[in-house]
Motif scaffolding. Structure first.
Motif, PDB file in Angstrom:
ATOM      1  N   ASP A 113      17.358  10.575  -2.468  1.00  0.00           N
ATOM      2  CA  ASP A 113      17.019  11.964  -2.132  1.00  0.00           C
ATOM      3  C   ASP A 113      17.165  12.692  -3.316  1.00  0.00           C
ATOM      4  O   ASP A 113      16.854  13.773  -3.818  1.00  0.00           O
ATOM      5  N   ILE A 114      18.121  12.235  -4.373  1.00  0.00           N
ATOM      6  CA  ILE A 114      18.642  12.877  -5.358  1.00  0.00           C
ATOM      7  C   ILE A 114      18.259  12.099  -6.736  1.00  0.00           C
ATOM      8  O   ILE A 114      18.998  10.895  -6.614  1.00  0.00           O
ATOM      9  N   PHE A 123      15.276  16.024  -4.635  1.00  0.00           N
ATOM     10  CA  PHE A 123      16.156  16.862  -5.585  1.00  0.00           C
ATOM     11  C   PHE A 123      16.413  16.336  -7.036  1.00  0.00           C
ATOM     12  O   PHE A 123      16.569  15.230  -7.038  1.00  0.00           O
ATOM     13  N   VAL A 124      16.313  17.328  -7.855  1.00  0.00           N
ATOM     14  CA  VAL A 124      16.626  16.991  -9.294  1.00  0.00           C
ATOM     15  C   VAL A 124      17.907  17.432  -9.712  1.00  0.00           C
ATOM     16  O   VAL A 124      18.484  18.485  -9.726  1.00  0.00           O
ATOM     17  N   ALA A 125      18.846  16.374 -10.243  1.00  0.00           N
ATOM     18  CA  ALA A 125      20.308  16.604 -10.700  1.00  0.00           C
ATOM     19  C   ALA A 125      20.087  16.632 -12.058  1.00  0.00           C
ATOM     20  O   ALA A 125      20.144  15.571 -12.623  1.00  0.00           O
ATOM     21  N   ARG A 133      11.424  16.576 -12.561  1.00  0.00           N
ATOM     22  CA  ARG A 133      10.841  17.555 -11.451  1.00  0.00           C
ATOM     23  C   ARG A 133       9.463  16.986 -10.992  1.00  0.00           C
ATOM     24  O   ARG A 133       9.085  17.152  -9.668  1.00  0.00           O
ATOM     25  N   ARG A 134       8.417  16.477 -11.860  1.00  0.00           N
ATOM     26  CA  ARG A 134       7.161  16.113 -11.471  1.00  0.00           C
ATOM     27  C   ARG A 134       7.437  14.965 -10.482  1.00  0.00           C
ATOM     28  O   ARG A 134       6.731  14.847  -9.506  1.00  0.00           O
ATOM     29  N   ALA A 135       8.160  14.074 -10.624  1.00  0.00           N
ATOM     30  CA  ALA A 135       8.358  12.914 -10.030  1.00  0.00           C
ATOM     31  C   ALA A 135       8.974  13.173  -8.719  1.00  0.00           C
ATOM     32  O   ALA A 135       8.477  12.847  -7.592  1.00  0.00           O
ATOM     33  N   ALA A 136       9.982  14.048  -8.552  1.00  0.00           N
ATOM     34  CA  ALA A 136      10.451  14.425  -7.374  1.00  0.00           C
ATOM     35  C   ALA A 136       9.475  15.176  -6.486  1.00  0.00           C
ATOM     36  O   ALA A 136       9.409  15.149  -5.068  1.00  0.00           O
ATOM     37  N   ASP A 137       8.740  16.242  -7.162  1.00  0.00           N
ATOM     38  CA  ASP A 137       7.742  17.112  -6.127  1.00  0.00           C
ATOM     39  C   ASP A 137       6.579  16.191  -5.985  1.00  0.00           C
ATOM     40  O   ASP A 137       6.133  16.436  -4.585  1.00  0.00           O
ATOM     41  N   TYR A 142      12.948   4.900  -8.056  1.00  0.00           N
ATOM     42  CA  TYR A 142      14.173   5.016  -7.386  1.00  0.00           C
ATOM     43  C   TYR A 142      13.869   6.306  -6.037  1.00  0.00           C
ATOM     44  O   TYR A 142      14.327   5.936  -4.989  1.00  0.00           O
ATOM     45  N   LEU A 143      12.992   6.925  -6.428  1.00  0.00           N
ATOM     46  CA  LEU A 143      12.347   7.766  -5.205  1.00  0.00           C
ATOM     47  C   LEU A 143      11.940   7.051  -3.964  1.00  0.00           C
ATOM     48  O   LEU A 143      11.936   7.175  -2.962  1.00  0.00           O
TER      49      LEU A 143
END
Length: 353
Positions: free
Chosen positions: A79-80, A130-132, A114-118, A73-74
């Motif tokens: 974005d989220i 960002f992580v929701a 968080r790992r994936a988003a970072d 998805y990223l």
């Protein structure tokens, strides 16, 4: 009260562009064709109850799969991303005799996201991710009786919901979520319990995160399952001062549009929408392809109705990539300035003056 530093980055991003939220987690998990042993992993081989279908458990038994889905998805320009925690509170987990895992599951789910988003923020620092922390409605309703012969009966009360949600939100924050997303709300009383619990955890931790609220209009009646119109739903939830209000699930983009437009006219916060990929067919599957879904959403973008958009049931990274491609050419909705008046809600809205 302190604000998490990512809040400022989220505000900046939301002011610059329409934000993209990810698509369906369950739809993607189905593609892996996991069996009972995959759900059990090594840790739960001797668990007394069948657990296939407990998708939230996969953050403990198949974390690599969940992280891979987030990454897809990223890569599709989300974005989220939402944590895999839709049913990760002790009320829903009771169906699997796994109530005591609630806090752990939320912490681990948030850490995975968080790992994936970072990782993707490092790749695209100009576009932070960002992580929701996803907070679902539970499988019970505080407003309605499950027994047609006893309208006054309830199988859950406000305090039970509040306690379950507090445990969940605490885990989501401890795991590193940037946002608390109270979603797929079919009963506003459940959502009020989730909101109250969230505010209590903010006070407990002296840390405030943005809150996103997303209801679900269950059919063409234009109402939630507990009977509220979209406008009345907003008046019931606006005390939380959310980052956004919106709708998800139940409907495809075409049928959801009038209710998104209704919220857009009455809410003085950002508007979110992540519809299904059309309506389910006779087999319960979703036939709307990525191009069709994006084209049906594009008029919302052109008319300035939304700030955050993505997909729910049936949507995939391809759907999200197409939506993101269409959204690039449009500005986010300008937040409506609402004249101060007395605004109340039951099933219908009431505005005095």
């Amino acid at each position: 009260m302190r604000r998490k530093p990512s809040w400022a980055a989220l505000e900046k991003a939301a002011s610059e562009r329409i934000l993209i939220i990810d698509g369906a987690m369950g739809t993607m998990i189905q593609q892996y064709k996991l069996g009972e042993n995959h759900y059990r992993g090594e840790r739960f081989q001797d668990h007394s109850k069948d657990i296939k279908g407990n998708n939230d458990l996969l953050v403990l038994t198949q974390p690599d799969i969940i992280e891979e889905i987030h990454g897809k998805y990223l890569r599709a320009h989300a974005d989220i991303i939402e944590t895999n925690t839709f049913n990760a509170q002790r009320i829903s987990l009771a169906d699997y005799h796994m109530e005591d895992l609630a806090y752990e599951m939320n912490v681990e789910a948030a850490k995975i996201a968080r790992r994936a988003a970072d990782e993707w923020t490092k790749k695209t620092p100009e576009r932070p991710r960002f992580v929701a922390g996803a907070v679902g409605p539970t499988n019970r309703t505080a407003s309605l009786s499950p027994d047609v012969n006893n309208p006054g009966f309830r199988n859950v009360n406000f305090d039970e919901l509040r306690d379950a949600y507090k445990e969940q939100v605490r885990g989501l924050i401890d795991g590193g979520s940037d946002i608390i997303l109270i979603e797929t709300i079919f009963d506003t009383l459940n959502a009020k319990a989730a909101g109250f619990a969230t505010l209590e955890i903010f006070e407990e931790k002296d840390l405030e995160l943005p809150v996103m609220i997303s209801g679900t209009i269950t059919d063409r009646s234009g109402r939630t399952l507990s009977g509220q119109t979209a406008e009345a739903f907003w008046y019931s939830m606006q005390h939380l001062k959310p980052f956004s209000i919106g709708l998800n699930c139940a409907l495809g983009a075409e049928l959801m549009r009038p209710y998104i437009a209704e919220l857009s006219h009455v809410a003085d916060v950002r508007i979110s929408a992540y519809p299904n990929a059309g309506l389910p067919n006779a087999m319960g599957e979703y036939d709307e392809n990525p191009h069709e879904m994006a084209c049906k959403i594009e008029p919302w973008l052109a008319d300035g109705l939304i700030n955050i958009v993505g997909g729910c049931c049936g949507s995939t990274p391809d759907h999200i990539a197409h939506i993101a491609s269409h959204a690039k050419g449009y500005k986010p909705r300008a937040i409506t300035k609402i004249e101060p008046r007395l605004r109340l809600s039951g099933l219908e809205p009431f505005v005095h003056g």
